[in-house]
Design an enzyme around this catalytic site. Structure first.
Site, mmCIF file in Angstrom:
data_model
loop_
_atom_site.group_PDB
_atom_site.id
_atom_site.type_symbol
_atom_site.label_atom_id
_atom_site.label_comp_id
_atom_site.label_asym_id
_atom_site.label_seq_id
_atom_site.Cartn_x
_atom_site.Cartn_y
_atom_site.Cartn_z
ATOM 1 C CG HIS A 110 -8.930 -10.345 -2.852
ATOM 2 N ND1 HIS A 110 -9.847 -9.604 -3.557
ATOM 3 C CD2 HIS A 110 -9.307 -10.295 -1.553
ATOM 4 C CE1 HIS A 110 -10.741 -9.113 -2.710
ATOM 5 N NE2 HIS A 110 -10.433 -9.512 -1.487
ATOM 6 C CG HIS A 149 -10.711 -14.158 -9.328
ATOM 7 N ND1 HIS A 149 -10.481 -13.209 -10.299
ATOM 8 C CD2 HIS A 149 -10.795 -13.480 -8.162
ATOM 9 C CE1 HIS A 149 -10.434 -12.015 -9.741
ATOM 10 N NE2 HIS A 149 -10.631 -12.153 -8.441
#
Length: 174
Positions: A110, A149
């Site tokens: 992303h 993440h």
């Protein structure tokens, strides 16, 4: 190996501090919306818009297409090469707020795509560069807040996205 362990230890420390802040719940709600803007739908709309308005010969369109053709495979090779566990798999008793689309966390796709698009658009529309870099930063931050993440995943995603954009721009603008 000691360096990798030190980076991971720092990542876990920073991640845990963020998750335990008092404003985490508010950040989590905001992060869900910001993260969705980096899911890819807007990129497809942008490419379609450029094709319809500028045609296939558009350097802007060609730059974005080339950048995606480079970034996605590099991202895939890195992610499946390093095989870094996501926070939920790496940390005991932690559950992410969203279900990630794949197993590994390094680098953040992303974040990589957001910075790649922001840098590319910013080259062709300089007035949008700073707002788009802020947006890309928020996309990366949102991925950490959502628990999918670690901070360095997004940092490397940023470097990958900017690098691929600059490489594509240099290749097509020569």
């Amino acid at each position: 190996m000691k360096l990798i362990y030190s980076v991971h230890k720092y990542d876990v420390f920073m991640f845990t501090r963020l998750i335990n802040t008092g404003i985490y719940q508010h950040l989590a709600l905001f992060s869900r919306y910001i993260s969705r803007t980096g899911d890819g739908h807007l990129y497809a709309l942008l490419i379609g818009f450029l094709y319809l308005t500028e045609g296939a010969e558009s350097t802007f369109l060609q730059t974005l297409l080339l950048a995606f053709l480079i970034e996605r495979p590099v991202y895939f090779v890195l992610k499946n090469g390093f095989k870094r566990n996501r926070p939920q798999a790496a940390l005991k008793d932690f559950h992410s707020l969203v279900t990630p689309s794949d197993q590994f966390s390094f680098p953040s796709g992303h974040t990589s795509a957001a910075f790649m698009v922001a840098t590319s658009i910013g080259f062709f529309v300089p007035l949008l560069l700073l707002p788009l870099l802020l947006w890309a930063t928020l996309v990366g931050f949102s991925r950490v807040v959502l628990g999918v993440h670690f901070p360095t995943d997004t940092l490397v995603g940023m470097v990958l996205g900017v690098s691929v954009s600059l490489f594509s721009l240099n290749l097509l603008m020569l």
